[in-house]
Write an enzyme that holds these catalytic residues in place. Structure first.
Site, PDB file in Angstrom:
ATOM      1  N   GLU A  26      -4.480  18.478   7.019  1.00  0.00           N
ATOM      2  CA  GLU A  26      -3.565  17.567   7.032  1.00  0.00           C
ATOM      3  C   GLU A  26      -2.472  17.874   5.802  1.00  0.00           C
ATOM      4  OE1 GLU A  26      -5.205  13.301   8.073  1.00  0.00           O
ATOM      5  OE2 GLU A  26      -5.728  13.822   5.961  1.00  0.00           O
ATOM      6  N   TRP A  38      -4.212   0.094   3.997  1.00  0.00           N
ATOM      7  CA  TRP A  38      -3.668   1.092   5.003  1.00  0.00           C
ATOM      8  C   TRP A  38      -3.350   0.075   6.320  1.00  0.00           C
ATOM      9  CZ3 TRP A  38      -3.916   3.055   9.858  1.00  0.00           C
ATOM     10  CH2 TRP A  38      -2.983   4.331  10.368  1.00  0.00           C
ATOM     11  N   PHE A  84       4.287   8.424  10.439  1.00  0.00           N
ATOM     12  CA  PHE A  84       3.490   9.233   9.498  1.00  0.00           C
ATOM     13  C   PHE A  84       4.057  10.111   8.736  1.00  0.00           C
ATOM     14  CE2 PHE A  84      -1.281   8.846  11.356  1.00  0.00           C
ATOM     15  CZ  PHE A  84      -1.043   7.416  11.381  1.00  0.00           C
ATOM     16  N   TRP A  98      -8.897   9.243   0.112  1.00  0.00           N
ATOM     17  CA  TRP A  98      -9.253   8.281   1.053  1.00  0.00           C
ATOM     18  C   TRP A  98     -10.758   7.936   0.906  1.00  0.00           C
ATOM     19  CZ3 TRP A  98      -5.947   6.154   3.928  1.00  0.00           C
ATOM     20  CH2 TRP A  98      -4.744   6.593   4.073  1.00  0.00           C
ATOM     21  N   TRP A 100       1.035  -1.183   0.097  1.00  0.00           N
ATOM     22  CA  TRP A 100      -0.018   0.031  -0.149  1.00  0.00           C
ATOM     23  C   TRP A 100       0.680   1.242   0.004  1.00  0.00           C
ATOM     24  CZ3 TRP A 100      -5.108   1.984   0.550  1.00  0.00           C
ATOM     25  CH2 TRP A 100      -4.846   3.225   1.015  1.00  0.00           C
ATOM     26  N   MET A 101       0.475   2.243  -0.599  1.00  0.00           N
ATOM     27  CA  MET A 101       1.097   3.689  -0.676  1.00  0.00           C
ATOM     28  C   MET A 101      -0.070   4.829  -0.684  1.00  0.00           C
ATOM     29  SD  MET A 101       2.334   5.509  -4.185  1.00  0.00           S
ATOM     30  CE  MET A 101       4.093   5.058  -4.417  1.00  0.00           C
ATOM     31  N   ASN A 102       0.300   5.711   0.369  1.00  0.00           N
ATOM     32  CA  ASN A 102      -0.515   6.976   0.282  1.00  0.00           C
ATOM     33  C   ASN A 102       0.464   8.011   0.295  1.00  0.00           C
ATOM     34  OD1 ASN A 102      -0.550   5.785   3.432  1.00  0.00           O
ATOM     35  ND2 ASN A 102      -1.408   7.850   3.601  1.00  0.00           N
ATOM     36  N   ASP A 103       0.369   8.942   1.115  1.00  0.00           N
ATOM     37  CA  ASP A 103       0.908  10.396   0.880  1.00  0.00           C
ATOM     38  C   ASP A 103       2.450  10.304   0.263  1.00  0.00           C
ATOM     39  OD1 ASP A 103      -1.293  10.645   2.500  1.00  0.00           O
ATOM     40  OD2 ASP A 103      -0.248  11.916   4.014  1.00  0.00           O
TER      41      ASP A 103
HETATM   42  C1  FRU Z   1      -2.973  12.034   4.984  1.00  0.00           C
HETATM   43  C2  FRU Z   1      -2.676  11.191   6.164  1.00  0.00           C
HETATM   44  C3  FRU Z   1      -1.672  12.051   6.972  1.00  0.00           C
HETATM   45  C4  FRU Z   1      -0.846  10.972   7.820  1.00  0.00           C
HETATM   46  C5  FRU Z   1      -1.058   9.961   6.906  1.00  0.00           C
HETATM   47  C6  FRU Z   1      -0.910   8.642   7.527  1.00  0.00           C
HETATM   48  O1  FRU Z   1      -3.439  11.267   4.047  1.00  0.00           O
HETATM   49  O2  FRU Z   1      -3.703  11.125   6.968  1.00  0.00           O
HETATM   50  O3  FRU Z   1      -2.390  13.177   8.010  1.00  0.00           O
HETATM   51  O4  FRU Z   1       0.422  11.515   8.439  1.00  0.00           O
HETATM   52  O5  FRU Z   1      -2.023  10.002   5.874  1.00  0.00           O
HETATM   53  O6  FRU Z   1      -0.880   7.476   6.803  1.00  0.00           O
END
Ligand code: FRU
Length: 496
Positions: free
Chosen positions: A223, A63, A98, A304, A36-39
């Protein structure tokens, strides 16, 4: 100095990535090595290369406890994976590392600043999550966590700030050799604010001021803040949670907000606000100052609210947007794909003054990894057309479209027929500046995404697609008479 938790993650990703063939990935957008990848995190230029870290769970395509994945590139388009950089392996980040950012120290080492997350049980039996800012210093591959972590905790917060929503530090160098850092935060009502901290050396930090406050205008918690100078203005970018739409600006859910203003004797004075992206999948962007002075932004090309489209058994999920060059023109944020993309352009096909009033296909205009430039004009000035659409990722079963209604001045993206098995959001609209039915579109497709640059990047609409690869037709539609110039290039990334 590498912990067992990080060693395990590195071993796992190295083995598990073998199950993901090149064909399973996008062409020139970064996806996670596995899982998984986010920010985007730590977007920086270090030792001659762009570094991009990302929120990462190597162990599944969902996540979970956050690590930092890591990739490097010379041109922002061809990425090479490096071993995971951070793992949750110390007392103050044991429940996750994070989002955060990176900077080069005067001694040549790279410093990462990130949010350490620790779940604790309160005496009344309830749980809460502490969020504190931590450091790790390294050589571009291996990073050692700072022994004095955290460097910013609840004791650094101004009155009224929540210690449970205090995350995503973005560090920047100041002209006098000291550092500034913006951190996302909210008050007891979850009303967003950006806090500004200062440090002489990057290690000891003090609160300076609240840089920007929501005052109940744009969603709740803010965020992933960023703060930089652009074309003589000061810019704050944040990603607010729980937004509500305001006309054609913003949309509900997780959004992106750009505040443009000026610095009035140490105070940020807002002059203009706008969405960063009017499409479906764009969140948590972060910028880097390139060595040649360009301010380049990359975002998580997902949101999200639309993640439920994620199938449980796929080996990876999440991708980054194309890096975009930022500028301010007529008081608005403009975005252009990084100019490096021109080196991927192959097989030009060009048509000029094509007049049509219905559906057309043009020889040579097709494909799923393409850069398509369209200039539209009315075919009849007395009677301006009602609607134009370009449809792509198309076959008998599928299509995704960008349409334009000149009388309403609305550009719309619609991916209803893009293979998504979930009823998440599939359409979004943007009110654009246009006169007399003239519109410029640049559409960049990369297998499973579409990034639409309207009128030289004055408005952006970004969306992922889930369409099978065989759907590679492109067609044009007009209700009324349209005259169109169109240029298409295939975008060919080198195989490694
Ligand atoms: C934004 C967020 C950040 C947090 C991270 C957790 O997408 O909610 O605020 O640091 O993702 O993965």
């Amino acid at each position: 100095m590498i912990s067992q938790v990080l060693r395990d993650a590195r071993k796992y990703e190295e083995t598990a990535q073998k199950a993901i063939t090149r064909e399973m990935r996008r062409g020139f957008h970064l996806s996670p090595r596995v899982g998984w990848m986010n920010d985007p995190n730590g977007f920086s230029f270090y030792n001659g290369k762009y570094h991009l870290f990302y929120q990462y769970n190597p162990y599944s395509s969902h996540w979970d406890t956050m690590h930092w994945g890591h990739a490097v590139s010379s041109d922002l388009l061809h990425w090479e994976y490096l071993p995971a950089a951070l793992a949750p392996d110390t007392a103050c980040d044991r429940d996750g590392c994070f989002s955060g950012s990176a900077i080069t120290l005067p001694d040549g080492r790279q410093m990462l600043i990130y949010t350490g997350v620790e779940k604790i049980n309160l005496s009344d039996g309830s749980d809460c999550v502490l969020q504190r800012q931590c450091l790790a210093v390294g050589d571009g591959v291996d990073y050692e966590k700072y022994g004095e972590n955290p460097v910013l905790d609840e004791s650094s917060l101004p009155q009224g700030s929540s210690k449970y929503d205090f995350r995503d530090p973005k560090i920047f160098a100041r002209a006098d050799g000291s550092y500034g850092c913006v951190v996302g935060n909210c008050d007891g009502d979850r009303d967003g604010r950006v806090l500004l901290f200062g440090s002489p050396d990057g290690f000891s930090w003090e609160f300076e001021r609240i840089l920007a406050e929501n005052k109940k205008r744009f969603g709740k918690m803010w965020e992933c803040p960023d703060f930089f100078e652009l074309n003589g203005k000061q810019v704050v970018i944040v990603s607010p949670q729980e937004m509500l739409p305001q006309g054609f600006e913003y949309h509900n859910g997780n959004g992106t907000l750009c505040l443009i203003g000026h610095d009035d004797g140490g105070k940020f004075v807002e002059e203009h606000n706008q969405s960063v992206d009017y499409g479906i999948d764009f969140y948590a962007p972060q910028t880097v100052l390139a060595p040649d002075g360009r301010r380049i932004m990359i975002g998580w090309m997902q949101n999200w609210d639309t993640c439920p489209a994620n199938a449980p058994n796929q080996p990876w999920f999440g991708q980054m947007s194309l890096p975009r060059e930022l500028s301010i023109k007529d008081g608005r944020l403009h975005q252009q794909p990084v100019r490096e993309i021109e080196s991927l352009r192959k097989n030009e096909v060009r048509y000029e003054n094509i007049k049509f009033t219905d559906v057309i296909k043009l020889d040579g205009i097709e494909g799923r990894k393409v850069d398509l430039e369209i200039l539209l004009r009315p075919g009849d000035m007395e009677n301006i057309y009602h609607k134009f659409a370009v449809r792509f990722a198309q076959n008998d079963k599928f299509q995704t479209s960008v349409s334009f209604r000149p009388h309403e001045r609305v550009v719309k993206i619609d991916r209803k027929f893009s293979g998504s098995r979930r009823a998440v959001i599939h359409q979004r609209r943007s009110l654009v500046r246009t006169e007399g039915g003239v519109l410029k579109l640049r559409i960049i497709l990369d297998l499973f995404s579409a990034e639409i640059f309207v009128n030289d990047g004055e408005h952006m609409l970004t969306a992922t697609m889930y369409t099978e690869r065989a759907a590679d037709e492109i067609s044009f539609f007009a209700d009324g008479a349209v005259t169109m110039d169109v240029v298409k290039y295939d975008l060919v990334a080198e195989e490694k």
